[in-house]
Design an enzyme around this catalytic site. Structure first.
Site, mmCIF file in Angstrom:
data_model
loop_
_atom_site.group_PDB
_atom_site.id
_atom_site.type_symbol
_atom_site.label_atom_id
_atom_site.label_comp_id
_atom_site.label_asym_id
_atom_site.label_seq_id
_atom_site.Cartn_x
_atom_site.Cartn_y
_atom_site.Cartn_z
ATOM 1 N N TYR A 18 0.797 -1.223 0.000
ATOM 2 C CA TYR A 18 0.000 0.000 0.000
ATOM 3 C C TYR A 18 0.832 1.277 0.000
ATOM 4 O O TYR A 18 0.251 2.363 -0.045
ATOM 5 C CB TYR A 18 -0.921 0.015 1.230
ATOM 6 C CG TYR A 18 -1.799 -1.202 1.369
ATOM 7 C CD1 TYR A 18 -2.394 -1.786 0.252
ATOM 8 C CD2 TYR A 18 -2.019 -1.792 2.604
ATOM 9 C CE1 TYR A 18 -3.175 -2.910 0.378
ATOM 10 C CE2 TYR A 18 -2.814 -2.913 2.743
ATOM 11 C CZ TYR A 18 -3.388 -3.476 1.620
ATOM 12 O OH TYR A 18 -4.168 -4.588 1.741
ATOM 13 N N ILE A 19 2.120 1.180 0.091
ATOM 14 C CA ILE A 19 2.968 2.377 0.177
ATOM 15 C C ILE A 19 3.921 2.421 -1.012
ATOM 16 O O ILE A 19 4.280 1.382 -1.586
ATOM 17 C CB ILE A 19 3.741 2.444 1.499
ATOM 18 C CG1 ILE A 19 4.529 1.152 1.729
ATOM 19 C CG2 ILE A 19 2.798 2.708 2.657
ATOM 20 C CD1 ILE A 19 5.316 1.129 3.033
#
Length: 335
Positions: A188-189
């Site tokens: 997610y990053i």
């Protein structure tokens, strides 16, 4: 083609049958030979023999191996000709190099980021995807989860982590609350290569570096030569076999000023550790170079204390659980 085997999992069913159908060929029996074997084992593992372990590793010869044509093997031979390779590799993997301040995993990440070219200076990529790219292009033989954690660590910028982050953090890469353990999932990053990193590890120096080769492919260099001693900028931590290291962070501006003094033939000025964003106090504890860091607390009234800073790497959640909560509840201090 060269194929890297790691454990039986890499082997095919046919290869596995070949191993186990001829066990005498692939089996080595350990033979106990008394006090010499006992001494060798204690030297390799005993906590009280760290100095002897250092001397043992100083005699390391990468060309000495166990003779696998023999059917029996003494424990001393195993320790001196097989275990010593693992112990040396443990130090190389766990303790950063003085020249660039990097461990091999971090160096592989930087090499892969540089290999992606100028586009990676502008375009972000998921940390999980970058981990896969590094694994493919730098002969990384360990878990990609560990690799993703290293990428996250190189991008962190909260107080107590990096003074200069070598990767850009886009998303939740962790905070002082839990010392970075509260980072979001690598799926997610995102991250990219900051321009500052390529200035520190300047491309004009690449032609001078000794690039290694593994599994038939060209990988990262034995070390980089950054224009700043990154081992001081971001510090160095690592526990290996026989050796360990703990170098604090220092102020990049003070480092640059001292480099300029040395280039002018002058003596450098003493420096104290410095952590970006830290508002507490750093004091020297002894003449050996040990330092202590102190937070900031103020008394508001007879029943109220206000804590505005914690010592370096004393994370907020840990402090609450081990100090504040036991004080409030009257319980014992955890840990």
């Amino acid at each position: 083609n060269i194929k890297y085997y790691k454990g039986l999992g890499t082997s095919s069913a046919a290869e596995g049958k070949g191993y186990f159908s001829d066990l005498p060929k692939h089996e080595l029996t350990f033979k106990w030979e008394g006090d010499e074997d006992r001494t060798s084992i204690e030297r390799a593992f005993s906590k009280s023999m760290a100095d002897a372990r250092k001397e043992w590793l100083r005699q390391y010869d990468p060309d000495v191996y166990v003779d696998h044509t023999r059917s029996h093997l003494s424990y001393t031979t195993f320790v001196d000709k097989e275990l010593i390779h693992f112990s040396n590799a443990d130090n190389l993997r766990s303790i950063p190099a003085m020249l660039d301040g990097l461990k091999p995993g971090q160096r592989k990440i930087l090499f892969s980021c540089f290999k992606r070219g100028k586009a990676f200076l502008k375009n972000e990529v998921k940390v999980a995807q970058l981990a896969g790219y590094v694994s493919e292009h730098s002969a990384y033989h360990h878990g990609e989860q560990s690799l993703a954690g290293t990428i996250v660590g190189m991008a962190q910028g909260f107080t107590g982590s990096n003074n200069i982050s070598l990767l850009y953090p886009s998303g939740q890469f962790g905070t002082r609350l839990m010392g970075g353990k509260d980072a979001a999932s690598p799926r997610y990053i995102f991250t990219k290569l900051p321009q500052l990193t390529r200035l520190i590890f300047h491309p004009d120096d690449d032609a001078l570096l000794n690039f290694l080769e593994e599994d038939g492919q060209s990988i990262e260099p034995a070390f980089y030569v950054p224009i700043l001693p990154m081992v001081l900028v971001n510090g160095a931590d690592g526990i290996g076999t026989g050796w360990s290291t703990n170098v604090p962070n220092y102020n990049p501006r003070e480092i640059v000023a001292n480099l300029r003094r040395m280039m002018d033939g002058e003596e450098p000025l003493p420096m104290d550790p410095w952590y970006r964003g830290f508002n507490g106090t750093v004091t020297q504890a002894d003449s050996k170079g040990t330092y202590l860091t102190y937070g900031v607390v103020s008394k508001l009234d007879s029943t109220t204390l206000k804590i505005t800073e914690l010592p370096v790497r004393k994370w907020t959640q840990d402090y609450k659980e081990s100090v504040i909560e036991p004080m409030v509840t009257g319980g014992e201090k955890a840990g």
